[in-house]
Structure formats: C-alpha cells, structure tokens
Write a protein that holds these residues in place. Structure first.
Motif, PDB file in Angstrom:
ATOM      1  N   ARG A 195      29.818 -10.926 -11.118  1.00 35.67           N
ATOM      2  CA  ARG A 195      30.116 -10.215 -12.289  1.00 35.67           C
ATOM      3  C   ARG A 195      31.006 -10.463 -13.210  1.00 35.67           C
ATOM      4  O   ARG A 195      31.007 -10.268 -14.450  1.00 35.67           O
ATOM      5  CB  ARG A 195      29.714  -8.834 -11.724  1.00 35.67           C
TER       6      ARG A 195
ATOM      7  N   TYR B 260      28.466  -7.676 -17.333  1.00 38.92           N
ATOM      8  CA  TYR B 260      27.379  -6.944 -17.284  1.00 38.92           C
ATOM      9  C   TYR B 260      27.756  -5.768 -18.525  1.00 38.92           C
ATOM     10  O   TYR B 260      26.657  -5.497 -19.093  1.00 38.92           O
ATOM     11  CB  TYR B 260      27.191  -5.961 -15.976  1.00 38.92           C
ATOM     12  N   THR B 261      28.912  -5.261 -18.507  1.00 39.55           N
ATOM     13  CA  THR B 261      28.825  -4.393 -19.658  1.00 39.55           C
ATOM     14  C   THR B 261      29.552  -5.049 -20.887  1.00 39.55           C
ATOM     15  O   THR B 261      29.707  -4.506 -22.036  1.00 39.55           O
ATOM     16  CB  THR B 261      30.111  -3.232 -19.222  1.00 39.55           C
TER      17      THR B 261
ATOM     18  N   ARG C 164      30.572   7.455 -14.146  1.00 36.37           N
ATOM     19  CA  ARG C 164      31.155   6.080 -14.640  1.00 36.37           C
ATOM     20  C   ARG C 164      30.669   6.458 -16.102  1.00 36.37           C
ATOM     21  O   ARG C 164      29.646   6.673 -16.478  1.00 36.37           O
ATOM     22  CB  ARG C 164      30.324   5.033 -14.076  1.00 36.37           C
TER      23      ARG C 164
ATOM     24  N   LEU D 161      23.290  -0.524 -20.249  1.00 36.78           N
ATOM     25  CA  LEU D 161      24.277   0.011 -19.478  1.00 36.78           C
ATOM     26  C   LEU D 161      23.970   1.115 -18.336  1.00 36.78           C
ATOM     27  O   LEU D 161      24.428   1.236 -17.230  1.00 36.78           O
ATOM     28  CB  LEU D 161      25.314   0.775 -20.217  1.00 36.78           C
TER      29      LEU D 161
ATOM     30  N   VAL E 222      23.143  -0.947 -15.427  1.00 39.33           N
ATOM     31  CA  VAL E 222      24.325  -1.493 -14.694  1.00 39.33           C
ATOM     32  C   VAL E 222      25.104  -0.358 -14.144  1.00 39.33           C
ATOM     33  O   VAL E 222      25.478  -0.567 -12.893  1.00 39.33           O
ATOM     34  CB  VAL E 222      25.323  -2.097 -15.945  1.00 39.33           C
ATOM     35  N   PHE E 223      25.233   0.812 -14.768  1.00 41.98           N
ATOM     36  CA  PHE E 223      26.052   1.874 -14.075  1.00 41.98           C
ATOM     37  C   PHE E 223      25.314   2.320 -12.801  1.00 41.98           C
ATOM     38  O   PHE E 223      25.891   2.813 -11.863  1.00 41.98           O
ATOM     39  CB  PHE E 223      26.471   2.850 -15.104  1.00 41.98           C
TER      40      PHE E 223
ATOM     41  N   GLU F 141      25.699  -0.021 -10.070  1.00 42.37           N
ATOM     42  CA  GLU F 141      27.114   0.087  -9.924  1.00 42.37           C
ATOM     43  C   GLU F 141      27.428   1.303  -8.764  1.00 42.37           C
ATOM     44  O   GLU F 141      27.996   1.258  -7.868  1.00 42.37           O
ATOM     45  CB  GLU F 141      28.117  -0.050 -11.002  1.00 42.37           C
TER      46      GLU F 141
END
Lengths: 775, 285
Positions: A444, A642-643, B183, B270, B273-274, B277
């Motif tokens: 990542r 990713y972000t 997050r 996002l 993604v979050f 995560e």
C-alpha cells in the motif's frame, strides 16, 4: 576607568554567520505588537466596499439613497464620484467600477461610524445590473467575436513576451530525445495572516498619510497618486507592523485609493480592513499558467534546446501577475546550459480573478515544468544510456563566469556544488534506484525521492530605473547608532540583518543599533521588499554607511592617539590597535570628544547604494541582477497508494547563499519559503466555478499546518559573491520555487505517475493510481 | 445583522430548560460552530442568547450499572483524556480539529450541529448511543431518550425540538471483547473536515465478529449506520474474503455526493479503503 582599560586587549571577532535574534520577535510572540489591523486613529471611520459578486455586467443604475439615510453613515461613493482615476500595470483598473468585469469588482463604498453600520449600509445599496456574456477560459477569450473585457484591448490580448536565441531547427535535428508536455499551474493565493488593511488620513494642507502594508512605499506613491488625482509628493506612506505580504502588496489595489477617497471626502481618517472571506476573494492570486514545454537532449546527455509557449489567464485587470514571463523567460533555461531557447508568453483577458506578484514570481510556475523535464530526461538517459542522473545534471550545470542566452552573468555559480551536496547528504541515487525497484512490488505504501533545482535572481532585479537603497547613519554621544534606511521591515528580517552588519563594522553590540524605517517621510528611497533583494541591497548600503562612519571615527582617533588610522579598529565599544587589539579609548568617549570641540565633528553619514546590474530594457534581456543563485531540493515522500495521501517526510536543501549573514533568519526563510511550496504542491488551490471562488475560507483552502512540515536538512553553500555584503546573496524566493517539482518527481519515483497539474491532492493522486491499475 | 436582545446564563439544568420553553433562544456552549456560522451569515441569533456553560451538572463522564453517561458540556479534550471514554471515542477526539478548538468544543454541540461530517457522532453511532433530551412540561423537567441513529434528519437538522436541551449522551459501557476503530481523512493531518469517516465496532471473540456496528460520516445527508455492511459482517470470521465483501457492502451503504471537498468517486473509494483498513485493525487487535 581609562586607566583600567588601558591594559585591555580585544580580539577581533565577527558577527557574520552567527544567529541574531529578530528584535521584534518577543513582542510578536506575546501579542504586544500593534499591527496595522489593530490601529485606531481619533475620529476614525470604517470603510467597507460593495463587491459585484457577478462576473461580467453593465451597471445600469445604483441607488445609494437608503444607505445614506442609515444613522452613522457618513458617505457613500460610486464610480460617479471617482471619474478618471486609474490604477494598475497598464492602468486598466479603477478604484470603483462603472462596469463589472470580475467577481470582486468594487462597485460602491461606504464610510461609517462602525464596521457593523458600514456593513448594514452596503445591504441598502440597490444596484441594477445587466449581465453580459462572460469569458472564463483563455480559449473563449481568443475566439472571434468573444465578449470584450477591456475596451482598450478588443482582442482580449493583454501582455505578451517573446525571446528567441539560436537555431531551433538545427537544435531539433541534433536532438536524440525530445520531450513535449503541457503543464497547468493552478491558482493559489498568499494567505497573509494579517488581512489587507489601509488607513488613510488627510491633513488640512491636502497631504495624505496612508498607513499601508505596501512592500514598496516610494514607488507606491507614484502608483497611488493617479488613483486619487493628487501629486505623489503629497503622500506619506507609513508601514506599521504587518501580518505578511509575500508579493501581495507589491501593487496598489482598489481598497487603498477607496480608503483615501473616503478620507478625503469626509475629512476623517478612514480604515478599510478585510475579513478572511473578503481577503480570499479580493486579493491577488499567483499567476496561473499553461506551459507547453519542449526540451531536447542528445543521447549522451547534452541539452540541445528548450522551447516554452506560456498562455496565461490575465483575469479582468492587469497587475503584476501576467508580467511573470519577465522571470520565466530567464529561468526557462538559465541553470542548465541550454544553447537554443525559444520563449513565448501571452496573457488573455477573462472575467476571472487576477493575479499579482507572489514569492517566486513566475519561477514557481516555470520550475514546476523544467525540473520535471530534467527528471524525465535523467530517467530516460539512465535507462537507455546508463548515465547517472546526477552526472547528467552536472554535465549540463552552468559554471562561474558563464553568461546565459538571456544575458544573466553567472559570476559565482555553485549549482554543481548544490547538486553534489544534496545528492550525497540524501543518498539520492541509491534511494532513487531502490524505490524504483520497489514500485512494482505489492504494498500500500510507497516511498519516493525526487530532485529539483532552479536559478533565481539574488542581487535584486533592475525592473525600475534604479534598484538602489538609501541609508542615513548617525551616532550619538553614547555610541548608540541610528540607521535610517529606505528598506522596509515587513517581517522578513532586515531589522536583524542591518543591526548585525552595522554592529560588525562599528564594533558595538547589535542592541545598540536602532533602525528607523517604514516611513516615506523619514527614509531615503528604496525600490521595496521584493526580488529577494533587501539583504543584498540594503545590507550593502548599511555596510557602506557604517564603513564611512568608521573611517570618520578612526581619522579622529588617529589624530588624537597619533597613530595611522589604518592601524586602528573598532571592537567591543572601544577604539583599539588593529594588530593586537590594545585599547586606545572608549568609543563613546571618542565620540564625545569629536563632538564637543571648537570644530564639532559629529558622525552623520549617508549612502546610496546602486547595484552594478543593468536595467531590464524593453525586451527584458540584460544582466538585470547583481547576482544569481541556485538551489537544489531533494524531497522524500511516502505515498499511501490507496488514499492518495502524500506525506513529505524530508527535504534536503542545498542553496547557494553567497555567505551566511544571520544564520537564524536564513534558516527561518528556508523553512517559511518551503511551506509555501509545500502547500502549492499538495493542497492549496483556489477553486473557481464560472469565475467565482468556491472556497474562500481556511476550512476549504488547505494551507499546510505544522504537522505537514517535513524534516529539513539544510545546507548553505557559500560561493562568496563579490558584489554582495560580506559575499552574501539574496535568498528568500528559491526555497518556495524548488520544492514542488522535487515533490512531484518523488511522487513519480514512488508511483510511476507524473503530475503536470498541481496540486497533488489525495484525490488526484488516488484517482491516477486507480486509473493506472485499471489499464 | 441578527440582534441579541437578551443574554442569560443559568446555573441549573432546570433553569436552562425552563428558559427554552418560552422559545426564541439560541444555545451557546463551546461556540466553535455557532460563532463562525453567525459570522458567515449561515444562521442568525434568536433574541435570547443562553450560555449554558455555567451549568455544572452538564459536564463530565460517569459510569453506573453498565451505562456510560457523558454530559453535553464535556469538551472534546476532556473526552480525549478520559479513561472512561471508549477507545473509539478517544480516537475520534484525537482527530477532531485542533487543540484550541478541542478545548472549547463540546460533545453536545458537535451532535446538535448535526453535520454529516461531525467527528464525534460517528463513534457514538458505533456505540449505539442514545441522547437525552430535556424539556419543561407542566412545572417539571421531562427527559426523553432517543437513539442517536434516529436523531438526525438532514444536514443541520435533528428531531430535537426548539424547547429541548440535549443534556447527555448515554450508551452501554462496552464489554471486554468490544473492539472499535475510527478513521477519517482529508488532505492534511490537522484542522481537517472529514472527506469521509468510517467507524467500526463490535465484540471480537474467538475469531468472529458479533454485535457489529458500522458508521459512516460525510457520505450522505446525515451521519449513518451501514446496515448492509453490518449484516455482511455479523458473526463472521474476518477472512480476507469477508473483509473484501464488507468493503464492497460499505460502498453500497453510502450515498456520497460531489462537492468542492471531494467527488463521490473518491468518497466511495475511501469508504472501501477505510472499511478494509479498520477490519484489518480489528483482526490484529
């Protein structure tokens, strides 16, 4: 006392290169400083301006009668009250407008007893507009039959610039590699912590005192006068402490003459102070630019040509923004040897916001493009021809004594040293190769390292007839020194530097040097705070004045002690023997003896320092600065693929500073300058929709905050500039110029993606990475 | 210009609630949202400005019989530093604005401002908290409890009536198996309005996730619970496949829009993604 000191010896020491505290720092830290924003004069009124809030319109009628009736309102003015008053670089702007050309346009103004009343009065002004077809892009502005923004410029073409040198066709023929790319540099603004403010006050002889944040008090009078219809000689400019300028205050903008007109007509002092939203909408921006860049190179890594075609959105009026090609056309080549250069710049009127001067003036934009092309060439040459990326740059790096095609004479050029110092300190080449290899691996988070370099004027820039600065120096009976300088202190630190230089020459403590400036009735002439020039120009002036004073004192001491003046020196508040530092007499005592005698000999000297640079000339091709300097930045980033978040972890900076004067001030300029470049690269962006700013607040305009700052590894390269004070060069703009492309090159190293359209926001980076994965 | 005709600063909850019953009152707590919103002309003062900061009973965090109670005047800094606040709430507090704003901003204010991006709301949704709304009825104070998941009706809009004061937030004190993470994102690490925020919590025991609650901020008109994601995760072992499916489900739960802070594409991106995560964090806990 004199018996006691007679046996004392004082060693020769130097303040140059040491850390001198900024004299006003404690007061600023504890909130004691009274900024212009805090100032209140007796009987002062508050001015407020009605802005159009639309982008292109005829003003059919304005009815101010309701506003005038509001209790506490003293005056309401419109363009009808201010006919024939002009301002701006080509005098296409006016304090109040009879036609709307952009969102911020000043339509009417009020002077009232309080800010709240003035704000309420603005709401009572009834304006009838007839909207006109707008122009929001360069392309639309250039179309046949496009709406005309400024009657004097019916084709909407504003300033244009051109420079060619050498045989382009032959150079292209010789090139094995030709890069051809378009870079689009966005709108950002200065974000001075102290918002724009002016306080105008007329006396009964018709003389205006204006309290201003201007960076150029002397020529400011010349620019302000035609906007008021008065003689420049009838203007006194006082610059109280200001919360930042960075180029934003290098021109007269409408709020300043408006404050003065309100003051003139009411007979009362009038203050105009922007709130933050007004500041965002009504301040100049950095000049955006679309730069079509072509670079040629041979397969053994020798640059053959560079061509740049720069199109600029002029906005509705012409301030300093569209003049940036003056610098772009120099820096488009200029630090790597490019024998053939072709530069074109054209600005086009639109109904958008307009740009002013901004730290790094033109070069922030140009270097964002050139330093990426250098990186792209370096990568290609390393891959296809096994050429080391630093070696490639060193091959093309200019050296001392070279003259660029644009006639910049690089007397002391330390680019090669900057390159090797920064590359070694950051382990650049090894990391570059390592991160390139890691790019293809899973994961990542990716690291990247990127190098960028540039050149900038470092000994002023002779864009006016003189680039000089006057200094008056006097000493009193107690050996305290007063320096009256034309140089303004607007936060950049000339107060510390002048005290340091004068103390160095006269052998007194820095605290014994008082600075008097920031008042055009007191100080002799100076161009202003711009072009990284003040330490170089005013520093030289202060030094020369101090040397004159020293000569005068030593001549008197020589007579008294019956030794040659050459054998004497001033140290630690004493006149001493130069060879062993043996004390001859106390300095204050010496000064009193000089003063109180039948033929008084008082120390009052003056100096006007004019650097040995050449005027710009019509074509802007001359040796316009007394020195040029180079800097190399190497940025190391961590990219969350990713972000899309880019964390700049470290920047290694190597800059030719000529010679360090005030180490603390220099470091602060490096850090502060870099922060501007960091925001420009990653997060700052003015978002316009149909000419209107959509993010006029710090919530949505993302200035970097303290946690965003990377670790800095700063290397000062001392090239010892022959013309500079003690060898120093001007330093303040390069830190802003170089970092953004270094970050862009590092992001490329981490992700394999080039970003030609800053800012590299998380979304933009994430999207580009995601799209690359889809292919 | 909105003129304040009267300023009051009651000492007791009942006085504060009584003052609300007559209407025309703007409530001032930390002021960190109220002041800039009034300055920007986005809201105006009612004739009476009531400062509730002198009411002692409304501040602090207590635990009693398996329930945690946080008074509406408790500042974000106090929550950040409190051992009684669950970790997920402290994480959100840690990412809230700046030190100065955290010292002034209150929990009740952040909830009543009802921003879809309100940072403290997200973890409260994960904790399945309720709010206590007090009003003055027939000579006495009456308090109703409403689940925070039903509190918001739109940006800046809630089910709280003008005569009600949000006096506290209550939730079941999380048990020893509870794991929760928060997050948020934005282009810079400090002073950032969330582009999106995600909170996930539940009991993680013997490799499986139970009583799962998922919340999203800044992806719709109100802060919202991710029902599809919760259903997807409930009782599951958090394998790579489950986590991936949960991330997709999260994208179905959220309905983000384009605005100047982000496009709907980026917000949706996002969210996945979050979610991934945070679920990985849960596994590694």
């Amino acid at each position: 006392m004199s018996e006691q000191v007679a046996f004392q010896h004082i060693e020769k020491t130097s303040l140059i290169g040491t850390r001198i505290k900024k004299p006003d720092a404690p007061a600023k830290a504890i909130g004691k400083t009274r900024y212009i924003n805090d100032m209140v004069l007796p009987q002062m009124l508050y001015g407020k301006i009605l802005h159009a809030g639309r982008t292109h319109a005829e003003i059919v009628s304005i009815d101010t009668s309701e506003a005038e009736k509001l209790p506490g309102v003293h005056l309401v003015i419109t363009a009808q009250d201010t006919p024939d008053l002009k301002l701006g670089f080509v005098k296409d702007n006016a304090p109040l407008k009879d036609k709307v050309r952009c969102e911020r346009d000043e339509v009417a103004a009020v002077a009232a007893e309080s800010e709240a009343i003035a704000a309420e009065a603005l709401k009572l002004i009834k304006v009838t507009y007839k909207d006109l077809p707008p122009v929001y892009t360069i392309e639309d502005g250039l179309k046949d039959g496009a709406p005309v923004i400024q009657d004097r410029f019916p084709d909407n073409k504003s300033l244009s610039f051109k420079f060619t040198h050498g045989d382009m066709a032959a150079a292209e023929q010789k090139s094995d590699i030709i890069l051809d790319d378009v870079f689009n540099v966005h709108y950002v603004t200065h974000c001075c912590m102290g918002t724009s403010c002016a306080i105008a006050d007329f006396d009964h002889n018709g003389k205006l005192t204006i309290y201003s944040q201007t960076q150029y008090p002397y020529n400011y009078k010349m620019d302000l006068a035609p906007a008021l219809g008065i003689d420049p000689g009838d203007i006194r400019v006082i610059q109280p402490p200001t919360g930042g300028s960075f180029g934003a205050k290098l021109d007269v903008y409408p709020f300043e003459p408006v404050a003065a007109i309100l003051a003139q007509k009411t007979g009362r002092p009038v203050k105009i102070l922007f709130d933050r939203e007004e500041e965002f909408i009504n301040s100049p921006t950095r000049q955006p630019a679309r730069m079509h860049l072509r670079t040629g190179c041979t397969s053994d890594g020798i640059l053959t040509f560079r061509a740049a075609d720069v199109m600029m959105d002029n906005g509705a009026y012409t301030s300093w923004g569209p003049t940036v090609p003056v610098i772009m056309m120099r820096t488009v080549s200029g630090h790597y040897r490019v024998p053939v250069v072709d530069f074109k710049g054209q600005a086009v009127y639109t109904n958008n916001a307009y740009a002013g001067s901004f730290r790094g003036y033109g070069n922030v934009q140009m270097t964002y493009a050139t330093a990426q092309h250098m990186d792209m060439l370096a990568e290609k040459l390393a891959k296809d021809h096994n050429l080391d990326p630093i070696e490639f740059r060193l091959k093309n790096a200019q050296k001392s004594g070279e003259v660029t095609p644009q006639k910049s004479f690089l007397r002391e050029c330390a680019l090669a040293e900057c390159l090797t110092t920064a590359a070694e300190a950051s382990d650049y080449v090894n990391k570059l190769n390592k991160y390139t290899a890691e790019r293809a691996q899973e994961g990542r988070y990716k690291r990247g390292i990127g190098l960028a370099s540039s050149i900038h004027n470092a000994g002023g820039a002779k864009i006016h007839k003189s680039d000089g600065c006057g200094t008056i120096l006097k000493m009193d009976d107690y050996a305290r020194v007063t320096v009256i300088t034309g140089a303004s202190e607007i936060g950049q630190g000339i107060d510390a530097v002048i005290a340091q230089i004068v103390a160095e020459e006269l052998g007194v403590p820095t605290e014994h040097v008082n600075l008097v400036n920031n008042d055009s009735d007191l100080g002799p002439w100076d161009v202003g705070v711009h072009a990284s020039r003040t330490t170089f120009i005013a520093g030289n002036g202060a030094r020369r004045a101090a040397i004159k004073a020293k000569k005068q004192i030593l001549a008197a001491a020589s007579k008294q002690a019956n030794v040659s003046a050459d054998e004497l020196d001033l140290r630690g508040g004493f006149v001493v023997q130069d060879k062993d530092g043996a004390v001859v007499t106390k300095l204050d005592k010496m000064l009193r003896q000089m003063h109180f005698q039948p033929e008084p000999d008082v120390v009052m000297v003056s100096d006007y320092y004019e650097p040995n640079s050449e005027p710009e000339g019509r074509d802007h091709i001359s040796d316009h600065s007394a020195a040029y300097s180079h800097a190399v930045h190497i940025a190391e980033v961590l990219v969350d693929t990713y972000t899309g978040e880019v964390k700049v972890e470290k920047v290694t900076m190597a800059q030719d500073v000529g010679r360090v004067i005030n180490r603390m001030g220099l470091e602060a300029q490096m850090e502060g300058g870099l922060a501007f470049g960091l925001g420009f690269a990653l997060s700052e962006e003015m978002i316009f929709e149909e000419g209107r700013l959509k993010n006029p607040s710090f919530r949505d305009y993302k200035l970097p905050t303290a946690p965003d700052m990377p670790d800095l590894d700063i290397h000062f390269i001392e090239s010892d500039c022959a013309e500079g004070p003690y060898g120093a060069k001007g330093i303040a703009e390069l830190p802003t110029i170089v970092v953004a492309p270094a970050i862009a090159n590092a992001v490329y190293n981490a992700t394999g993606i080039r970003f030609f359209n800053p800012p590299m926001t998380p979304e933009k980076v994430a999207r580009a990475i995601w799209e690359k994965k889809q292919v | 210009m909105s003129e304040i005709e009267k300023y009051i600063a009651p000492d007791t909850v009942s006085d504060a609630v009584k003052a609300l019953s007559s209407g025309g009152v703007t409530i001032l707590a930390g002021g960190t949202d109220l002041t800039p919103q009034v300055d920007a002309g986005r809201r105006s003062h009612a004739p009476t400005l009531m400062n509730i900061r002198r009411v002692d009973d409304l501040s602090g965090i207590t635990q009693n019989k398996g329930e945690t109670r946080i008074g509406c005047l408790t500042t974000v800094s106090e929550i950040k530093q409190s051992d009684l606040a669950p970790a997920i709430l402290r994480q959100a507090a840690d990412h809230f604005a700046s030190e100065q704003i955290r010292n002034a901003a209150t929990l009740g204010g952040n909830i009543c401002n009802a921003s879809p991006a309100g940072d403290m709301i997200n973890p409260l949704l994960v904790l399945d908290a309720s709010v206590e709304l007090a009003s003055w009825k027939e000579g006495a104070m009456e308090v109703r409890r409403e689940p925070i998941s039903r509190f918001f009706t739109g940006p800046g809009k809630t089910i709280k009536h003008d005569n009600e004061l949000l006096i506290a937030v209550v939730f079941d004190t999380p048990g020893p198996d509870f794991v929760g993470y928060f997050r948020k994102s934005g282009p810079r690490p400090a002073l950032e309005i969330s582009t999106v925020s995600v909170g996930i919590g539940g009991d993680y025991k013997d490799g499986a996730f139970h009583n799962v609650r998922v919340a999203f901020g800044a992806v719709g008109p109100t802060p919202l619970r991710g029902k599809a994601t919760e259903a997807m995760l409930e009782g599951q072992a958090l394998t790579a496949e489950v986590i991936d499916k949960a991330a997709r489900a999260a994208q179905d739960d959220a309905t983000p829009i384009d605005d100047i802070r982000a496009t709907s594409w980026y917000r949706t991106h996002l969210i996945a993604v979050f979610t991934e995560e945070l679920l990985n964090n849960v596994c590694q806990n």
